[in-house]
Design a protein around this motif. Structure first.
Motif, short mmCIF file in Angstrom:
data_model
loop_
_atom_site.label_atom_id
_atom_site.label_comp_id
_atom_site.label_asym_id
_atom_site.label_seq_id
_atom_site.Cartn_x
_atom_site.Cartn_y
_atom_site.Cartn_z
N VAL A 35 -10.94 -12.36 4.36
CA VAL A 35 -10.91 -11.08 5.06
C VAL A 35 -9.52 -10.80 5.63
CG1 VAL A 35 -11.97 -9.68 6.87
CG2 VAL A 35 -13.33 -11.42 5.69
N LEU A 36 -9.03 -9.60 5.36
CA LEU A 36 -7.76 -9.13 5.91
C LEU A 36 -8.06 -8.11 7.00
CD1 LEU A 36 -5.95 -8.42 2.50
CD2 LEU A 36 -5.87 -10.52 3.87
N ILE A 37 -7.42 -8.28 8.15
CA ILE A 37 -7.55 -7.30 9.24
C ILE A 37 -6.15 -6.98 9.75
CG2 ILE A 37 -9.88 -8.02 9.91
CD1 ILE A 37 -8.60 -9.52 12.29
N HIS A 38 -6.05 -5.92 10.51
CA HIS A 38 -4.78 -5.49 11.07
C HIS A 38 -4.32 -6.42 12.19
CE1 HIS A 38 -4.48 -1.47 9.18
NE2 HIS A 38 -5.78 -1.65 9.03
N HIS A 39 -3.02 -6.72 12.16
CA HIS A 39 -2.43 -7.51 13.24
C HIS A 39 -1.21 -6.80 13.85
CE1 HIS A 39 -4.91 -11.09 12.75
NE2 HIS A 39 -4.77 -10.93 11.45
N PHE A 40 -0.43 -6.12 13.00
CA PHE A 40 0.81 -5.50 13.46
C PHE A 40 0.79 -3.97 13.37
CE2 PHE A 40 2.00 -9.70 11.74
CZ PHE A 40 2.35 -10.30 12.93
N VAL A 41 -0.09 -3.44 12.55
CA VAL A 41 -0.18 -2.00 12.32
C VAL A 41 -1.53 -1.53 12.84
CG1 VAL A 41 -0.27 -0.23 10.51
CG2 VAL A 41 1.30 -2.16 10.29
N PRO A 42 -1.59 -0.39 13.51
CA PRO A 42 -2.88 0.10 14.01
C PRO A 42 -3.88 0.31 12.88
CG PRO A 42 -1.08 1.44 14.86
CD PRO A 42 -0.49 0.51 13.84
N THR A 43 -5.14 0.03 13.16
CA THR A 43 -6.19 0.19 12.16
C THR A 43 -6.63 1.64 11.98
OG1 THR A 43 -8.34 -0.63 11.47
CG2 THR A 43 -8.05 -0.28 13.80
N ASN A 44 -6.21 2.51 12.89
CA ASN A 44 -6.67 3.91 12.84
C ASN A 44 -5.60 4.81 12.22
OD1 ASN A 44 -4.83 3.95 14.90
ND2 ASN A 44 -6.23 4.68 16.46
N ASP A 45 -5.51 6.04 12.69
CA ASP A 45 -4.60 7.03 12.11
C ASP A 45 -3.13 6.62 12.18
OD1 ASP A 45 -6.81 8.52 11.55
OD2 ASP A 45 -6.49 10.01 13.12
N GLY A 46 -2.76 5.79 13.17
CA GLY A 46 -1.39 5.30 13.24
C GLY A 46 -1.01 4.50 12.01
N GLY A 47 -1.95 3.72 11.50
CA GLY A 47 -1.72 2.96 10.27
C GLY A 47 -1.60 3.86 9.06
N ILE A 48 -2.41 4.92 9.03
CA ILE A 48 -2.33 5.88 7.93
C ILE A 48 -0.96 6.56 7.95
CG2 ILE A 48 -3.25 8.05 7.03
CD1 ILE A 48 -6.00 7.14 8.06
N ALA A 49 -0.53 6.96 9.13
CA ALA A 49 0.78 7.63 9.26
C ALA A 49 1.90 6.71 8.79
CB ALA A 49 1.00 8.08 10.70
N LEU A 50 1.83 5.43 9.17
CA LEU A 50 2.85 4.48 8.73
C LEU A 50 2.85 4.36 7.21
CD1 LEU A 50 5.06 2.42 9.32
CD2 LEU A 50 3.26 0.70 9.60
N GLY A 51 1.67 4.26 6.63
CA GLY A 51 1.56 4.18 5.16
C GLY A 51 2.14 5.41 4.48
N GLN A 52 1.88 6.58 5.05
CA GLN A 52 2.43 7.81 4.50
C GLN A 52 3.95 7.81 4.59
OE1 GLN A 52 0.16 10.48 6.96
NE2 GLN A 52 -1.32 10.91 5.34
N ALA A 53 4.48 7.32 5.71
CA ALA A 53 5.93 7.26 5.88
C ALA A 53 6.56 6.31 4.87
CB ALA A 53 6.28 6.83 7.32
#
Length: 172
Positions: free
Chosen positions: A147-165
């Motif tokens: 199982v992979l979970i978030h540790h450094f990047v937010p699991t919510n919209d903040g993570g989506i925004a980072l991925g988009q960037a």
């Protein structure tokens, strides 16, 4: 009168959009069991239901899978039966959370059987819910998933925004 209006709304599908959002399922169950009927901020119903969930409760409600889609009808029928039987809200909330954990496990088991995939990534705002996350991690671990979970990047919209960037930067 409210019951008649709700029945009419559901029957005629007025303001009843189809959604794939787990948040809307939490909203619906929270309203049904009397935790939060009107949310004043995103995630309020889920946060309040998580806070009420009985940590000692292990039971869960059934759900159905049809054509790779989750059908919550059996889940709602069971919740209503428990409500009518006078089951306390903390028990209902915990059973609902465990139901979602089992739903995730069953989906992962089906995907492993079909594709041989054993690694699961839990991502999205719903995994901010520690009760749900811990219950799901336990089930997945017991069933030998990686199982992979978030540790450094937010699991919510903040993570989506980072991925988009990252994608935008790569395309530039």
């Amino acid at each position: 009168e409210e019951r008649t209006l709700l029945h009419s709304q559901l029957t005629h599908q007025i303001n009843t959009p189809v959604t794939s959002s787990m948040g809307r399922l939490f909203d619906a169950v929270s309203a049904l069991i009397g935790v939060q009927q009107v949310a004043t901020y995103e995630g309020q119903a889920a946060i309040e239901m998580e806070a009420l969930a009985d940590p000692g409760e292990e039971n869960f409600y059934p759900f159905a899978m049809t054509d790779n889609q989750i059908d919550p009808k059996p889940l709602f029928q069971s919740i209503v039966a428990d409500l009518l039987a006078g089951t306390p809200i903390p028990t209902l909330a915990a059973r609902f959370h465990h139901s979602i954990a089992h739903m995730a496990l069953d989906g992962c088991i089906n995907l492993r059987a079909k594709y041989g995939i054993n690694t699961v990534a839990l991502s999205g705002g719903v995994w901010q819910n520690q009760f749900l996350l811990n219950a799901t991690l336990q089930l997945l671990s017991q069933n030998k998933f990686d199982v992979l979970i978030h540790h450094f990047v937010p699991t919510n919209d903040g993570g989506i925004a980072l991925g988009q960037a990252v994608i935008a930067a790569n395309n530039l």
